[in-house]
Design a protein around this motif. Structure first.
Motif, PDB file in Angstrom:
ATOM      1  N   ALA A   6       0.703  -1.189   0.139  1.00 29.34           N
ATOM      2  CA  ALA A   6       0.015   0.017   0.000  1.00 29.34           C
ATOM      3  C   ALA A   6       0.646   1.223   0.081  1.00 29.34           C
ATOM      4  O   ALA A   6       0.507   2.381  -0.353  1.00 29.34           O
ATOM      5  N   ALA A   7       2.051   0.850   0.623  1.00 33.97           N
ATOM      6  CA  ALA A   7       2.917   2.376   0.544  1.00 33.97           C
ATOM      7  C   ALA A   7       3.529   2.930  -0.814  1.00 33.97           C
ATOM      8  O   ALA A   7       3.725   4.033  -0.813  1.00 33.97           O
ATOM      9  N   ARG A   8       3.262   1.915  -1.671  1.00 32.15           N
ATOM     10  CA  ARG A   8       3.921   2.236  -3.081  1.00 32.15           C
ATOM     11  C   ARG A   8       2.769   3.401  -3.784  1.00 32.15           C
ATOM     12  O   ARG A   8       3.111   4.091  -4.430  1.00 32.15           O
ATOM     13  N   ARG A   9       1.566   2.819  -3.448  1.00 27.70           N
ATOM     14  CA  ARG A   9       0.471   3.746  -4.144  1.00 27.70           C
ATOM     15  C   ARG A   9       0.306   3.875  -5.286  1.00 27.70           C
ATOM     16  O   ARG A   9      -0.196   4.693  -5.869  1.00 27.70           O
ATOM     17  N   THR A  10       0.716   2.912  -6.024  1.00 31.76           N
ATOM     18  CA  THR A  10       0.769   2.784  -7.425  1.00 31.76           C
ATOM     19  C   THR A  10       0.379   1.410  -7.977  1.00 31.76           C
ATOM     20  O   THR A  10       1.298   0.473  -8.150  1.00 31.76           O
ATOM     21  N   LEU A  42      -7.949  -3.697 -11.951  1.00 28.82           N
ATOM     22  CA  LEU A  42      -7.032  -4.538 -12.479  1.00 28.82           C
ATOM     23  C   LEU A  42      -7.497  -6.100 -12.737  1.00 28.82           C
ATOM     24  O   LEU A  42      -6.999  -6.658 -13.718  1.00 28.82           O
ATOM     25  N   TYR A  43      -8.439  -6.392 -11.821  1.00 25.61           N
ATOM     26  CA  TYR A  43      -8.627  -7.771 -12.151  1.00 25.61           C
ATOM     27  C   TYR A  43     -10.174  -8.176 -11.188  1.00 25.61           C
ATOM     28  O   TYR A  43     -10.417  -7.358 -10.268  1.00 25.61           O
ATOM     29  N   PRO A  44     -10.691  -9.015 -11.532  1.00 26.74           N
ATOM     30  CA  PRO A  44     -12.017  -9.359 -10.836  1.00 26.74           C
ATOM     31  C   PRO A  44     -11.620 -10.123  -9.403  1.00 26.74           C
ATOM     32  O   PRO A  44     -12.094 -11.415  -9.240  1.00 26.74           O
ATOM     33  N   TRP A  45     -11.193  -9.574  -8.683  1.00 26.05           N
ATOM     34  CA  TRP A  45     -10.938 -10.252  -7.267  1.00 26.05           C
ATOM     35  C   TRP A  45     -11.988 -10.917  -6.541  1.00 26.05           C
ATOM     36  O   TRP A  45     -13.083 -10.236  -6.649  1.00 26.05           O
ATOM     37  N   THR A  46     -11.809 -11.826  -5.804  1.00 21.95           N
ATOM     38  CA  THR A  46     -12.824 -12.455  -5.032  1.00 21.95           C
ATOM     39  C   THR A  46     -13.225 -11.553  -3.785  1.00 21.95           C
ATOM     40  O   THR A  46     -14.327 -11.354  -3.322  1.00 21.95           O
ATOM     41  N   ALA A  47     -12.213 -10.749  -3.227  1.00 22.93           N
ATOM     42  CA  ALA A  47     -12.501  -9.647  -2.461  1.00 22.93           C
ATOM     43  C   ALA A  47     -11.023  -8.733  -2.350  1.00 22.93           C
ATOM     44  O   ALA A  47      -9.841  -9.324  -2.692  1.00 22.93           O
ATOM     45  N   LEU A  48     -11.025  -7.757  -1.913  1.00 23.82           N
ATOM     46  CA  LEU A  48      -9.866  -6.633  -1.574  1.00 23.82           C
ATOM     47  C   LEU A  48      -9.634  -6.408   0.160  1.00 23.82           C
ATOM     48  O   LEU A  48     -10.777  -6.078   0.515  1.00 23.82           O
ATOM     49  N   ILE A  49      -8.781  -6.817   0.544  1.00 28.12           N
ATOM     50  CA  ILE A  49      -8.682  -6.791   2.030  1.00 28.12           C
ATOM     51  C   ILE A  49      -7.330  -6.073   2.554  1.00 28.12           C
ATOM     52  O   ILE A  49      -6.310  -6.496   2.321  1.00 28.12           O
ATOM     53  N   PRO A  50      -7.572  -4.740   3.085  1.00 27.91           N
ATOM     54  CA  PRO A  50      -6.330  -4.112   3.486  1.00 27.91           C
ATOM     55  C   PRO A  50      -5.931  -4.529   4.933  1.00 27.91           C
ATOM     56  O   PRO A  50      -6.648  -4.902   5.615  1.00 27.91           O
ATOM     57  N   ILE A  51      -4.568  -4.761   5.021  1.00 26.23           N
ATOM     58  CA  ILE A  51      -4.134  -5.309   6.248  1.00 26.23           C
ATOM     59  C   ILE A  51      -2.616  -4.631   6.450  1.00 26.23           C
ATOM     60  O   ILE A  51      -2.184  -3.968   5.705  1.00 26.23           O
ATOM     61  N   MET A  95       1.354   2.231   7.045  1.00 25.02           N
ATOM     62  CA  MET A  95       2.464   3.135   6.538  1.00 25.02           C
ATOM     63  C   MET A  95       1.450   4.220   5.529  1.00 25.02           C
ATOM     64  O   MET A  95       2.233   5.003   5.107  1.00 25.02           O
ATOM     65  N   VAL A  96       0.221   4.222   5.372  1.00 23.61           N
ATOM     66  CA  VAL A  96      -0.417   4.886   4.588  1.00 23.61           C
ATOM     67  C   VAL A  96      -1.666   5.632   5.433  1.00 23.61           C
ATOM     68  O   VAL A  96      -2.268   5.169   6.316  1.00 23.61           O
ATOM     69  N   ARG A  97      -1.883   6.878   4.930  1.00 22.26           N
ATOM     70  CA  ARG A  97      -2.869   7.538   5.697  1.00 22.26           C
ATOM     71  C   ARG A  97      -4.310   7.105   4.968  1.00 22.26           C
ATOM     72  O   ARG A  97      -4.392   6.801   3.950  1.00 22.26           O
ATOM     73  N   LYS A  98      -5.117   6.914   5.830  1.00 24.02           N
ATOM     74  CA  LYS A  98      -6.367   6.277   5.612  1.00 24.02           C
ATOM     75  C   LYS A  98      -7.320   7.067   4.392  1.00 24.02           C
ATOM     76  O   LYS A  98      -7.856   6.376   3.552  1.00 24.02           O
ATOM     77  N   PRO A  99      -7.303   8.293   4.129  1.00 24.91           N
ATOM     78  CA  PRO A  99      -7.855   8.777   3.115  1.00 24.91           C
ATOM     79  C   PRO A  99      -7.442   8.271   1.776  1.00 24.91           C
ATOM     80  O   PRO A  99      -8.103   8.288   0.642  1.00 24.91           O
ATOM     81  N   LEU A 100      -6.202   7.974   1.750  1.00 24.50           N
ATOM     82  CA  LEU A 100      -5.587   7.496   0.280  1.00 24.50           C
ATOM     83  C   LEU A 100      -5.934   6.071   0.161  1.00 24.50           C
ATOM     84  O   LEU A 100      -5.713   5.634  -1.132  1.00 24.50           O
ATOM     85  N   LEU A 101      -6.378   5.319   1.031  1.00 27.41           N
ATOM     86  CA  LEU A 101      -6.700   3.722   0.802  1.00 27.41           C
ATOM     87  C   LEU A 101      -7.793   3.589  -0.223  1.00 27.41           C
ATOM     88  O   LEU A 101      -7.642   2.712  -1.093  1.00 27.41           O
ATOM     89  N   LEU A 110      -7.405   1.388  -3.353  1.00 30.13           N
ATOM     90  CA  LEU A 110      -8.347  -0.028  -3.603  1.00 30.13           C
ATOM     91  C   LEU A 110      -9.161   0.180  -4.844  1.00 30.13           C
ATOM     92  O   LEU A 110      -9.081  -0.794  -5.645  1.00 30.13           O
ATOM     93  N   ASP A 111      -9.636   1.178  -5.170  1.00 30.17           N
ATOM     94  CA  ASP A 111     -10.279   1.366  -6.523  1.00 30.17           C
ATOM     95  C   ASP A 111      -9.519   1.169  -7.733  1.00 30.17           C
ATOM     96  O   ASP A 111      -9.931   0.766  -8.718  1.00 30.17           O
ATOM     97  N   ALA A 112      -8.117   1.713  -7.539  1.00 33.73           N
ATOM     98  CA  ALA A 112      -7.406   1.683  -8.822  1.00 33.73           C
ATOM     99  C   ALA A 112      -6.795  -0.273  -8.889  1.00 33.73           C
ATOM    100  O   ALA A 112      -6.799  -0.498 -10.186  1.00 33.73           O
ATOM    101  N   TYR A 113      -6.805  -0.725  -7.856  1.00 30.50           N
ATOM    102  CA  TYR A 113      -6.436  -2.044  -7.888  1.00 30.50           C
ATOM    103  C   TYR A 113      -7.585  -2.903  -8.315  1.00 30.50           C
ATOM    104  O   TYR A 113      -7.647  -3.884  -9.197  1.00 30.50           O
ATOM    105  N   ASN A 114      -8.872  -2.493  -7.777  1.00 31.88           N
ATOM    106  CA  ASN A 114      -9.948  -3.264  -8.344  1.00 31.88           C
ATOM    107  C   ASN A 114     -10.201  -3.142  -9.621  1.00 31.88           C
ATOM    108  O   ASN A 114     -11.069  -4.081 -10.318  1.00 31.88           O
TER     109      ASN A 114
END
Length: 294
Positions: free
Chosen positions: A92-96, A143-152, A127-133, A137-141
């Motif tokens: 998440a810290a890469r943000r790209t 890329l692929y039809p994920w079963t789930a996207l889970i921040p940890i 390592m990431v401020r919550k407003p950036l998550l 997540l939208d950007a990663y969403n």
């Protein structure tokens, strides 16, 4: 009862091994802040009341520069087919998100003819401020039809319970495949070699770690004592000098810290001896790579 296998993949240094250790509550994989720390597939088995989960940690996907790295990448690609569930771990810290497109493409290619539950695990959210998550997540969403996207955060444990719950939900029904006391397939010899290499990673600068291998030449258990003799292979005389350090100080620190780690993990006293040898271009030596377990 649920039972199945989870393959953990991602680019180097995204926290896959830290996540494996967190999921198991035990250390079975070495960790460092340097990329390409994990060189082999590592099994860790979690025993939950409602499920048994076999996690397979894998080397980071990258563009290989030598035969060792080629083997590492192939190990990861071969392991993908073994999973009922796949974790694609990203930093998440890469943000790209575009940096992980190559990993997603490999997942698409490997799973083209197979149905798998694929979870996007967004690690290092501490390592990431919550407003950036949310935008991440939208950007990663996309890329692929994920079963789930889970921040940890594998480091703090934040979100790992949610990840485990989603994993159990995605697993097939089935009886446990491993004995109740099975934690890992790593032998004590393998763990000893990795604990030594972990301390070398912590002690040395960027140039040295990738050219280091550890060969356990002696491992004898005598009651509550393990006698271990290990040779550290490096590719250059200059690397040997860096690793040994002034008056042998760095190698002594490596040995002391590795020994303490072994004693905690093995539950016994350890007598450890280390030697350093120069073996030019060992990373290109197919026979030696096989002997070292790569």
């Amino acid at each position: 009862m649920k039972s199945g296998t989870v393959v953990i993949i991602g680019r180097p240094n995204v926290g896959k091994s830290t996540l494996l250790n967190r999921l198991l509550g035990e250390k079975v994989a070495i960790v460092s802040n340097k990329p390409q720390t994990t060189r082999t597939r590592i099994l860790g088995v979690a025993h939950l009341p409602e499920a048994q989960i076999a996690f397979l940690d894998t080397p980071g996907l990258h563009r290989p520069q030598d035969r060792l790295n080629t083997r590492m990448v192939q190990t990861t690609l071969d392991t993908l087919d073994a999973g009922d569930v796949v974790y694609v771990v990203v930093d998440a810290a890469r943000r790209t998100a575009h940096l992980d497109q190559a990993v997603v493409q490999e997942v698409r290619r490997a799973l083209k003819n197979h149905e798998r539950q694929v979870l996007l695990v967004l690690n290092k959210i501490d390592m990431v401020r919550k407003p950036l998550l949310l935008p991440l997540l939208d950007a990663y969403n996309r890329l692929y039809p994920w079963t789930a996207l889970i921040p940890i955060s594998a480091k703090t444990g934040d979100g790992v319970d949610r990840l485990l719950a989603a994993t159990v939900e995605a697993l097939p029904e089935g009886e446990p495949r491993y004995e109740a006391d099975m934690l890992t397939d790593q032998t004590m010899r393998m763990l000893a070699a990795e604990l030594i290499r972990e301390q070398i990673l912590h002690e040395t600068e960027e140039e040295v770690p990738h050219s280091v291998a550890v060969d356990i030449e002696e491992f004898k258990e005598e009651g509550g004592l393990a006698r271990i003799g290990a040779t550290v292979l490096v590719e250059k005389d200059s690397h040997k000098g860096i690793l040994i350090g002034q008056h042998g100080a760095r190698l002594k620190r490596v040995g002391t810290n590795a020994r303490l780690g072994m004693e905690r993990l093995f539950g016994m006293k350890v007598f450890l001896q280390l030697w350093v040898k120069v073996r030019e271009e060992w990373r290109q030596d197919e026979r030696l790579l096989a002997e070292l377990g790569y």
